[in-house]
Design a protein around this motif. Sequence first.
Motif, PDB file in Angstrom:
ATOM      1  N   PRO A 286      86.224  12.511  59.138  1.00 17.81           N
ATOM      2  CA  PRO A 286      86.836  13.714  58.285  1.00 17.81           C
ATOM      3  C   PRO A 286      86.420  14.979  59.443  1.00 17.81           C
ATOM      4  O   PRO A 286      85.247  14.867  60.224  1.00 17.81           O
ATOM      5  CB  PRO A 286      85.871  13.891  57.135  1.00 17.81           C
ATOM      6  N   THR A 287      87.422  15.890  59.406  1.00 20.11           N
ATOM      7  CA  THR A 287      87.211  16.988  60.271  1.00 20.11           C
ATOM      8  C   THR A 287      86.406  18.251  59.481  1.00 20.11           C
ATOM      9  O   THR A 287      86.233  19.284  60.220  1.00 20.11           O
ATOM     10  CB  THR A 287      88.354  17.571  61.268  1.00 20.11           C
ATOM     11  N   SER A 288      86.573  18.315  58.371  1.00 21.18           N
ATOM     12  CA  SER A 288      85.848  19.414  57.465  1.00 21.18           C
ATOM     13  C   SER A 288      85.610  18.671  56.039  1.00 21.18           C
ATOM     14  O   SER A 288      85.928  17.589  55.864  1.00 21.18           O
ATOM     15  CB  SER A 288      87.301  20.317  57.206  1.00 21.18           C
TER      16      SER A 288
ATOM     17  N   ASP B  36      88.599  17.264  54.012  1.00 21.36           N
ATOM     18  CA  ASP B  36      88.996  15.933  54.198  1.00 21.36           C
ATOM     19  C   ASP B  36      88.392  15.215  53.442  1.00 21.36           C
ATOM     20  O   ASP B  36      89.011  13.819  53.205  1.00 21.36           O
ATOM     21  CB  ASP B  36      88.681  15.631  55.790  1.00 21.36           C
TER      22      ASP B  36
ATOM     23  N   LEU C 282      78.459  12.269  60.304  1.00 22.93           N
ATOM     24  CA  LEU C 282      79.601  13.121  59.857  1.00 22.93           C
ATOM     25  C   LEU C 282      79.465  14.473  59.531  1.00 22.93           C
ATOM     26  O   LEU C 282      78.588  14.380  58.625  1.00 22.93           O
ATOM     27  CB  LEU C 282      80.517  12.424  58.899  1.00 22.93           C
ATOM     28  N   LEU C 283      80.251  15.470  59.981  1.00 24.10           N
ATOM     29  CA  LEU C 283      80.070  16.928  59.704  1.00 24.10           C
ATOM     30  C   LEU C 283      78.650  17.272  59.646  1.00 24.10           C
ATOM     31  O   LEU C 283      78.358  18.013  58.779  1.00 24.10           O
ATOM     32  CB  LEU C 283      80.980  16.666  58.184  1.00 24.10           C
TER      33      LEU C 283
END
Length: 296
Positions: free
Chosen positions: A181-183, A186, A254-255
């Motif tokens: 996920p980029t945000s 997502d 992630l993130l």
Amino acid sequence: MTSNLSWDLYRTFLAVLTEGSLSGAARALGITQPTAGRHIAALEQALGQTLFTRSQTGLLPTDAAQSLRAHAQAMQHTALAFERAAASHGDGVNGVVRISASEVVGVEVLPPILTALRRAHPDLTIELVPTNRIQDLLHREVDIAVRMAPPQQEALIARRVGVIDVGLHARDDYVARYGAPTSLADLAHHTVIGFDKLTPFLRDATKGVPMWARETFAFRADSDLAQLAMIRAGYGIGGCQVPLARRDPRLVRLLPSAFRFRLHTWVTMHEDLRANPRCKVAFDALVAGLTTYMAG
């Protein structure tokens, strides 16, 4: 009401409350079922109260029994603390020290710390209570507790050992299959692992992340260990302690800038145990070990 009742009666009463039957209480205490029955009958007669009623599923506690539960538990904790203190007399560090910590810390973080402690002090016996429920130090449910919040009672001493970061992680093959996920938005298109019941702690920790809610999770469990197991299995994305994830080369964070919980961590014990050799060495070992863990 009869005074000076035997502790055995209260102990059997608490066992029946816990086990739900005379047979279960008898097994737990190592006594016979008729003896357990006599204990309950003697306690009911002495108190002038009916404590249990029979049902198809076992013995059901009456309102009177429920009102006495906390008092019986307090007596049990005091008796166990008495036994631990009595067992610790003698030269050197010996006896029993009872420690509580959250599920993940107790199972994933403390074992090597406690192993080193035992090797340094082979006459020390350790009892570990891995639970997310806060154990009562004032009433000696445990001797030492690792907590994710500062103690409020003045009778406790505490050492703040630092902050454990919790971040989003997934196994490498999940990321390879579904992408990263980029945000936070997502996450709606990903398999997310989270809690089942929202506790006050979780409500406070997640208030800045509104999409981190029960209805968005594709796997729900109130056990942090179960969530961790599913992350490690590649099921999806979930929260994991960052120092713990660093130990597994297959876990991918992630993130990191968008999702971060901070667990302020304390080691606490009752001030009366400050000079107790067994508790002092255990307290110091936990502080040192957890500090090293947080440093990665």
